[in-house]
Design a protein around this motif. Structure first.
Motif, short mmCIF file in Angstrom:
data_model
loop_
_atom_site.label_atom_id
_atom_site.label_comp_id
_atom_site.label_asym_id
_atom_site.label_seq_id
_atom_site.Cartn_x
_atom_site.Cartn_y
_atom_site.Cartn_z
N ARG A 146 -37.11 26.59 18.05
CA ARG A 146 -37.32 26.88 16.64
C ARG A 146 -38.28 28.04 16.41
N ASP A 149 -37.37 31.43 14.75
CA ASP A 149 -37.25 31.51 13.30
C ASP A 149 -38.54 31.99 12.65
N TYR A 150 -39.66 31.92 13.41
CA TYR A 150 -40.96 32.27 12.84
C TYR A 150 -41.37 33.70 13.18
N THR A 153 -42.37 36.98 10.76
CA THR A 153 -42.75 36.34 9.50
C THR A 153 -44.27 36.28 9.45
N ALA A 155 -45.91 33.45 9.44
CA ALA A 155 -46.22 32.06 9.78
C ALA A 155 -47.64 31.98 10.33
N GLN A 195 -42.00 20.60 6.73
CA GLN A 195 -41.44 21.60 7.65
C GLN A 195 -42.45 22.11 8.67
N THR A 196 -43.71 21.69 8.57
CA THR A 196 -44.74 22.15 9.50
C THR A 196 -44.56 21.47 10.86
N ASP A 211 -44.91 27.52 8.09
CA ASP A 211 -43.94 28.59 7.83
C ASP A 211 -44.55 29.73 7.02
N THR A 212 -45.63 29.45 6.33
CA THR A 212 -46.37 30.47 5.59
C THR A 212 -47.80 29.99 5.46
#
Length: 544
Positions: A146, A149-150, A153, A155, A195-196, A211-212
């Motif tokens: 996964r 996906d970060y 970004t 993240a 989602q963390t 994710d942010t």
């Protein structure tokens, strides 16, 4: 983490692939093999063994009952069915059909069972790789797929460091502490967004990947110690946390981003902060590791050398004592002891460094004696020196060999060094004292400041830490403390040395308070042996 191999990928998806695709492939294989056998004249052909192909396919991708079904169908198609449509060279007997059925099912069951066992072993190994063995909490590897996906970004990676790990393990035991980790994990999962990613880094830390940047959540986590209400064995526990934060950008990967977060958390712990964001200067930990690896070669290459800083006696016109201080030529830089000695103390290299210092002090003292200069030498002993039997034997042997030097030698030990190793250090200090070595208690007032030390160990002098001296001219409370220390030392017949003298005002003030021995940059910086000799010759060192 290495990329997944095709074997790993196969076992990960063996029983989760699209079943319709597998069933379609099996039907096509069975049909094509049957047609092929018909064109070859039936079962006696050597090509009859191609009917094992769908059986093996089923064993690889399906469970045991379905593999048995495919084996039964294969046996029927290659036996009774061939006889029925008249393509066999002979009319197959029932016994022959049963034998084929038995072997087809046997092969299917054996291969399918073997695949089932291999799959179970893979699952066990995969779980060990992705989850902690003791707590079954997910580790970094559990979410490796996964992390892509970060990338690119903003993240945020967060390290939650448990500072009082050792105390909790001693209190709860290993099993109790593992139960505590499970509770901490559950609390973290409740606090952070769904989602963390929450992972166990090791027994001392958790890793979180947002994710942010959730500033509100991070602010809440800063007071995690206050909201973390956990109990083990009916004991309500207090957990001390520090947080380290890093950003997952295009220049980082999953490993690096958490290393940076770890460094930030360690920095926060060292500076008594609750939270720290990774900065480049946090890489000092990595720099320390690199220096540690360079120490053995530095010893071999002779990169270390000694400098000497005089200790002035207010009752004498000239300095009669110097403190030996080690330096390291590191590229274009000269490193002070504080930049490498704490690292060396964590290794067996500390004794080699101390041995070099002692031997160089003997050489330099002998050189000065030959020039008619009589001076006392002071050197520092580390915590490692006090507990290492081999070093202690070497040091005492050298002192016995150079008996004259012993009466001109002082050793400094810090309060913290002695208090950490009291039972081991005390006999060694007694032995040094009996050999005539002067014992100085260094950094007095910085750590424990236990009066019992002044009573119990055979010290001859105390050195007041520079933290007490700095700014003393503006602080009457410090002046009162220094004066009390000096008066107490006089009653115990101990000398008092004040270090860190940087101006004439402090020198005069300490003289008025009754301090006899002074050391600091006001008089001179540490000097090489040659510069020290020149300093003696060129300066009137009277400080009265």
């Amino acid at each position: 983490m290495p990329k997944l191999t095709w074997v790993d990928d196969f076992f990960r998806h063996r029983l989760t692939r699209n079943r319709l695709w597998i069933y379609t492939l099996l039907v096509l294989t069975l049909g094509m093999n049957t047609l092929f056998l018909i064109t070859q004249g039936g079962v006696p052909s050597a090509f009859a063994h191609i009917m094992y192909v769908p059986i093996l396919m089923a064993a690889f991708f399906l469970n045991v009952p379905l593999t048995m079904l495919v084996s039964f169908i294969s046996a029927m198609l290659s036996g009774p069915f061939m006889s029925l449509i008249g393509t066999s060279y002979y009319q197959e007997t029932t016994q022959a059909s049963l034998n084929r059925l038995f072997f087809f099912i046997l092969v299917g069951v054996l291969v399918s069972s073997m695949m089932k066992y291999m799959h179970a072993q893979y699952q066990r190994l995969h779980t060990l790789q992705t989850h902690d063995y003791a707590t079954n909490l997910p580790k970094l590897a559990a979410y490796q797929d996964r992390f892509k996906d970060y990338q690119n970004t903003q993240a945020v990676a967060l390290t939650v460091l448990i500072n009082n790990h050792d105390t909790l393990v001693a209190l709860l035991g290993i099993e109790g502490y593992e139960d505590l980790l499970k509770q901490v994990y559950r609390v973290l999962k409740k606090i952070v967004p769904p989602q963390t990613l929450v992972m166990l880094g090791d027994q001392r830390r958790f890793w979180l990947l947002f994710d942010t940047c959730h500033n509100d959540i991070i602010q809440q986590l800063k007071s995690l110690s206050d909201v973390m209400h956990v109990e083990v064995k009916n004991i309500p526990l207090y957990l001390d946390f520090t947080l380290g934060q890093s950003v997952f950008d295009e220049n980082t990967d999953s490993i690096l981003v958490f290393k940076e977060a770890d460094l930030a958390a360690i920095y926060a712990k060292q500076h008594k902060l609750s939270h720290s964001v990774f900065q480049q200067d946090h890489l000092k930990v990595q720099q320390d590791s690199e220096r540690l690896a360079q120490l053995p070669k530095a010893l071999e290459a002779g990169a270390f050398f000694l400098v000497y800083q005089p200790i002035l006696d207010l009752h004498e016109p000239q300095a009669k004592e110097v403190e030996a201080l080690i330096r390291w030529r590191h590229g274009q830089d000269i490193l002070s002891p504080m930049e490498f000695i704490p690292l060396a103390e964590q290794t067996r290299l500390m004794n080699a460094i101390s041995t070099y210092v002692i031997q160089q002090v003997i050489t330099d003292w002998t050189h000065l004696q030959a020039q008619g200069v009589t001076v006392k030498m002071t050197l520092n002993l580390s915590q490692r020196n006090l507990v290492d039997q081999e070093f202690k034997e070497m040091f005492t042997a050298l002192l016995k060999e150079h008996a004259v030097l012993a009466s001109h030698l002082s050793v400094e030990i810090t309060e913290s060094t002695y208090m950490t190793n009291t039972s081991v250090a005390f006999p060694f200090i007694q032995q040094l004292s009996r050999l005539g070595v002067r014992i100085i208690l260094d950094d007095f007032g910085k750590e424990y400041s236990s009066l019992a030390l002044l009573r119990d160990i055979p010290i001859d002098a105390i050195k007041i830490d520079r933290s007490f001296i700095q700014g003393i001219e503006h602080d009457t409370a410090r002046q009162a403390i220094i004066q009390t220390i000096i008066q107490l030392a006089e009653q115990l017949n101990l000398d008092v040395i004040a270090e860190g003298i940087e101006n004439s005002t402090v020198k005069t003030l300490l003289k008025d308070l009754g301090c006899r021995y002074l050391q600091g940059y006001y008089f001179t910086r540490p000097l090489t042996l040659r510069s020290l000799t020149q300093w003696w010759e060129a300066n009137d060192t009277s400080v009265s």
